[in-house]
Motif scaffolding. Sequence first.
Motif, short mmCIF file in Angstrom:
data_model
loop_
_atom_site.label_atom_id
_atom_site.label_comp_id
_atom_site.label_asym_id
_atom_site.label_seq_id
_atom_site.Cartn_x
_atom_site.Cartn_y
_atom_site.Cartn_z
N ALA A 1 15.96 13.44 11.97
CA ALA A 1 15.26 13.52 13.25
C ALA A 1 13.94 14.28 13.07
O ALA A 1 12.89 13.87 13.58
CB ALA A 1 16.13 14.23 14.29
N LYS A 2 14.01 15.36 12.32
CA LYS A 2 12.82 16.19 12.10
C LYS A 2 11.75 15.39 11.35
O LYS A 2 10.56 15.43 11.70
CB LYS A 2 13.21 17.44 11.31
CG LYS A 2 12.11 18.45 11.31
CD LYS A 2 12.55 19.77 10.74
CE LYS A 2 11.36 20.70 10.78
NZ LYS A 2 11.68 22.07 10.68
N GLY B 1 5.10 11.97 15.35
CA GLY B 1 4.70 12.80 16.50
C GLY B 1 5.74 12.80 17.59
O GLY B 1 6.37 13.79 17.86
N SER B 2 5.94 11.65 18.23
CA SER B 2 7.04 11.57 19.19
C SER B 2 7.79 10.26 18.95
O SER B 2 7.21 9.25 18.59
CB SER B 2 6.54 11.67 20.63
OG SER B 2 5.91 10.47 21.00
N VAL B 3 9.09 10.32 19.15
CA VAL B 3 9.97 9.23 18.73
C VAL B 3 10.97 8.94 19.86
O VAL B 3 11.52 9.88 20.44
CB VAL B 3 10.79 9.67 17.48
CG1 VAL B 3 11.72 8.59 16.99
CG2 VAL B 3 9.87 10.15 16.37
N LYS C 1 8.00 18.01 19.95
CA LYS C 1 8.08 19.47 19.83
C LYS C 1 8.74 20.07 21.07
O LYS C 1 8.53 19.58 22.18
CB LYS C 1 6.67 20.04 19.67
CG LYS C 1 6.57 20.88 18.43
CD LYS C 1 5.19 21.43 18.23
CE LYS C 1 5.40 22.87 17.80
NZ LYS C 1 4.33 23.74 18.01
N GLY C 2 9.56 21.11 20.88
CA GLY C 2 10.21 21.74 22.03
C GLY C 2 11.55 21.11 22.39
O GLY C 2 12.21 21.52 23.33
N VAL C 3 11.92 20.08 21.60
CA VAL C 3 13.21 19.43 21.82
C VAL C 3 14.19 19.94 20.76
O VAL C 3 13.81 20.21 19.62
CB VAL C 3 13.06 17.90 21.72
CG1 VAL C 3 14.41 17.19 21.65
CG2 VAL C 3 12.26 17.37 22.91
N ALA C 4 15.45 20.08 21.16
CA ALA C 4 16.48 20.43 20.19
C ALA C 4 17.46 19.27 20.09
O ALA C 4 17.82 18.66 21.10
CB ALA C 4 17.21 21.69 20.62
#
Length: 284
Positions: free
Chosen positions: A214-215, A222-224, A263-266
């Motif tokens: 995922a990382k 960038g965003s997925v 970014k900011g997502v877990a």
Amino acid sequence: MKKALKTFSDPQKLQKWCAARREAGARIALVPTMGYLHEGHLSLIAAARKKGADEIVVSVFVNPVQFGPNEDYEKYPRDEKADLAKCRAAGATAVFFPTPANMYLDGYSTYITEETLAAGLCGARRPGHFRGVCTVVAKLFNIVHPHLAVFGQKDFQQAAVIKRMVRDLNFDVQIVVSPIVREPSGLARSSRNTYLSDDERTRAVALSQALRLAKADVAAEGSVPWRACRAKIVKMLEKAGLTVDYVEAVDSETLAPVKTLAKGVAVLLAVWCGKTRLIDNIEL
Ligand code: AMP
């Protein structure tokens, strides 16, 4: 010079000692654990030291209230002697080994429930778990009255729930969240890893591999879209012979599900590896 390590089992005695130390100007840190200590726990003690704590109180308590009726409370690994030696070596100054009977007196009937962050993820699969966690942590805060308390990012949802409880109930405690400590294979260290056979231990490496996937996707693009990434993660876990309990992407503050990885997502996951339930997560 290293201080002598004090041990307590009586909550009142610990409370008195902590109050005296606080009165004398000591900065007190609390590290709550269920024992069978490993490098992950010891990193929390190190983090407390780094934060300038004069007294580091490690609690070792397999808290019956946070286990469901069909969970592993009875067989949870315990080794007080080894825990004591590890606490001493890591620079803790006090260890608290309470018993269920002196933490939960006859007729015990007061519990703390956080109602939002604890609802999903592990909270949905382990009813009552976070009620037990919040209750015991609140009790420990009242006994130790620490200036700071250190928790591991390994239990991502737990840290979020505790932070919310501290805010909502005005506890005067700084919460420090410390990074996940992993084995060289990538497997997150956990007392429950002791349940794993050699074969299961090899298969369990897929948890951290899946999270790194995922990382890497986010780093590359960038965003997925989460749907596509989740499908890849599930496939990888299943290929390793693991049974998925949940795989979710959430906002790291609110724990609300998201549709896009950024970014900011877990990303949090729980899987069954044979009879052992393992959790892991990554913050993007
Ligand atoms: P436990 O004894 O499993 O209840 O964990 C006690 C504390 O140690 C919790 O705050 C956990 O998040 C933390 N912890 C457990 N394993 C790890 C790890 N591998 N890395 C960092 N912290 C951990």
